[in-house]
Design a protein around this motif. Structure first.
Motif, PDB file in Angstrom:
ATOM      1  N   UNK A 160       0.818  -1.210   0.000  1.00 57.05           N
ATOM      2  CA  UNK A 160       0.000   0.000   0.000  1.00 57.05           C
ATOM      3  C   UNK A 160       0.852   1.260   0.000  1.00 57.05           C
ATOM      4  N   UNK A 161       1.945   1.258   0.771  1.00 53.21           N
ATOM      5  CA  UNK A 161       2.831   2.422   0.813  1.00 53.21           C
ATOM      6  C   UNK A 161       3.663   2.494  -0.464  1.00 53.21           C
ATOM      7  N   UNK A 162       4.242   1.377  -0.848  1.00 52.24           N
ATOM      8  CA  UNK A 162       5.144   1.358  -1.997  1.00 52.24           C
ATOM      9  C   UNK A 162       4.486   1.767  -3.297  1.00 52.24           C
ATOM     10  N   UNK A 163       3.245   1.328  -3.519  1.00 52.50           N
ATOM     11  CA  UNK A 163       2.579   1.659  -4.779  1.00 52.50           C
ATOM     12  C   UNK A 163       2.343   3.163  -4.888  1.00 52.50           C
ATOM     13  N   UNK A 164       1.980   3.806  -3.784  1.00 52.86           N
ATOM     14  CA  UNK A 164       1.812   5.261  -3.800  1.00 52.86           C
ATOM     15  C   UNK A 164       3.150   5.961  -3.987  1.00 52.86           C
ATOM     16  N   UNK A 165       4.198   5.430  -3.372  1.00 56.64           N
ATOM     17  CA  UNK A 165       5.532   6.021  -3.470  1.00 56.64           C
ATOM     18  C   UNK A 165       5.990   6.081  -4.928  1.00 56.64           C
ATOM     19  N   UNK A 166       5.742   5.011  -5.676  1.00 53.58           N
ATOM     20  CA  UNK A 166       6.170   4.982  -7.071  1.00 53.58           C
ATOM     21  C   UNK A 166       5.557   6.103  -7.892  1.00 53.58           C
ATOM     22  N   UNK A 167       4.234   6.292  -7.746  1.00 47.09           N
ATOM     23  CA  UNK A 167       3.556   7.339  -8.498  1.00 47.09           C
ATOM     24  C   UNK A 167       4.018   8.726  -8.061  1.00 47.09           C
ATOM     25  N   UNK A 168       4.204   8.917  -6.765  1.00 44.33           N
ATOM     26  CA  UNK A 168       4.653  10.210  -6.241  1.00 44.33           C
ATOM     27  C   UNK A 168       6.070  10.538  -6.716  1.00 44.33           C
ATOM     28  N   UNK A 169       6.932   9.516  -6.753  1.00 41.60           N
ATOM     29  CA  UNK A 169       8.316   9.726  -7.190  1.00 41.60           C
ATOM     30  C   UNK A 169       8.372  10.078  -8.675  1.00 41.60           C
ATOM     31  N   UNK A 170       7.597   9.373  -9.486  1.00 40.90           N
ATOM     32  CA  UNK A 170       7.599   9.664 -10.928  1.00 40.90           C
ATOM     33  C   UNK A 170       7.028  11.057 -11.205  1.00 40.90           C
ATOM     34  N   UNK A 171       6.060  11.490 -10.403  1.00 37.50           N
ATOM     35  CA  UNK A 171       5.499  12.827 -10.578  1.00 37.50           C
ATOM     36  C   UNK A 171       6.539  13.911 -10.308  1.00 37.50           C
ATOM     37  N   UNK A 172       7.609  13.556  -9.588  1.00 37.57           N
ATOM     38  CA  UNK A 172       8.671  14.509  -9.270  1.00 37.57           C
ATOM     39  C   UNK A 172       9.898  14.322 -10.159  1.00 37.57           C
ATOM     40  N   UNK A 173       9.766  13.521 -11.206  1.00 42.42           N
ATOM     41  CA  UNK A 173      10.846  13.366 -12.169  1.00 42.42           C
ATOM     42  C   UNK A 173      11.994  12.505 -11.703  1.00 42.42           C
ATOM     43  N   UNK A 174      11.730  11.605 -10.757  1.00 41.36           N
ATOM     44  CA  UNK A 174      12.787  10.734 -10.222  1.00 41.36           C
ATOM     45  C   UNK A 174      12.868   9.420 -10.999  1.00 41.36           C
TER      46      UNK A 174
END
Length: 337
Positions: A160-174
């Motif tokens: 649950x945490x990891x899946x959100x982290x992936x989308x949030x990280x990509x939204x920041x250009x990481x």
């Protein structure tokens, strides 16, 4: 008033938790007093932190009392209200615990929150657009604080945490790299969650093998790491961290049975001048509105597609919880009531 099935913590685990630590009971739901709301739960959240609460030990929060309803997040609907801000039929999220109904003192700050299910399914408010999602947001934004182009890694990447982290990280250009267990989870991380790469830790028997895989997936090293697991995985990541890297520690599921988790190379913290910070998301309520707004938008626009594993019936919550601790779930673990 309806009868209410509840699961209590009956006794504390000695090492690994078992179904015998829990007890199912049926009680009568009490009549409401002024300011109270009766909520019928539709879903119960199961989360790794609950394992730590089962122990009678000093921690960031009080231990789960014996003989009381197990703690847990819930979503459902108001069926009766004696509070002016809530009406029957309202969809709400709260901490109702492992039971079918809860009586909530709605004047208590943060006890109950209305949610909009127009674009976000009700169950997602226990995962991607709930506490796990905000956990990912806080660790990434406030601790790792990445710049575009940096590489960030997370363990338990499809949870649950990891899946959100992936989308949030990509939204920041990481560049986002996940660590997960098994080929199906790794495929999901890359193809549906948008990770740039995902490493199957089950293919690696020691930290050096895992560190080699991390080197291939992170050719420019690791700038930020979000820790959910600990143990060998943390040891391997430390070997690949860049100077002035940041590590957000949210969970140590590898050590939840009580055995200490040694750190193999603590000198790397000094050598690479690492910032390591543990955090509890409930201590940072000031960021929740901003985080939930971004997470809700990611889900509504299809940029975050969280998966759920759903057990059926309150009586199956203990078995589902033990499976979660062993990584048997795929995405967010819920119980449908």
């Amino acid at each position: 008033m309806p009868s209410n099935q509840q699961i209590l913590l009956d006794n504390r685990p000695q090492g690994e938790a078992t179904v015998d630590n829990f007890r199912l009971v049926t009680t009568e739901t009490p009549a409401l007093s002024d300011g109270q709301v009766l909520v019928k739960h539709h879903y119960l959240s199961l989360d790794p932190y609950m394992r730590g609460r089962m122990n009678d030990s000093k921690s960031y929060a009080a231990s789960q009392p014996l003989g009381e309803v197990m703690i847990g997040g819930t979503v459902g609907e108001v069926v009766e209200s004696k509070h002016p801000k809530f009406n029957a039929g309202d969809q709400v999220v709260g901490m109702g615990g492992w039971q079918q109904y809860s009586v909530v003192n709605a004047d208590q700050p943060g006890a109950l929150r209305k949610v909009d299910t127009t674009h976000v399914p009700l169950s997602h408010y226990l995962g991607a657009v709930g506490m796990p999602g905000v956990t990912a947001w806080y660790g990434l934004v406030k601790i790792i604080n990445p710049k575009a182009g940096e590489t960030v890694v997370i363990s338990a990447a499809t949870g649950a945490v990891g899946s959100a982290f992936g989308a949030l990280a990509k939204a920041r250009g990481c560049r986002a790299v996940g660590i997960a267990g098994g080929p199906d989870k790794c495929k999901y991380a890359v193809e549906e969650l948008g990770f740039d790469a995902c490493i199957d830790y089950k293919l690696h028997k020691d930290m050096y093998s895992l560190a080699k895989a991390l080197k291939e997936a992170c050719p420019n090293g690791i700038d930020g790491y979000f820790e959910n697991v600990g143990g060998m995985i943390l040891d391997a990541v430390l070997l690949r961290m860049n100077a002035f890297g940041r590590i957000a520690i949210c969970g140590m599921i590898a050590g939840y049975d009580g055995a200490p988790l040694p750190l193999t190379n603590p000198a790397l913290i000094l050598v690479n001048r690492l910032k390591i910070e543990g955090f509890i998301v409930s201590e940072h309520m000031e960021v929740w509105p901003e985080a939930l707004t971004e997470l809700g938008t990611l889900v509504a626009t299809g940029k975050l597609r969280p998966r759920e594993t759903v057990a059926q019936g309150i009586e199956n919550a203990p078995e589902a919880f033990l499976g979660l601790l062993k990584g048997k779930n795929f995405g967010k673990q819920l119980v449908r009531l």
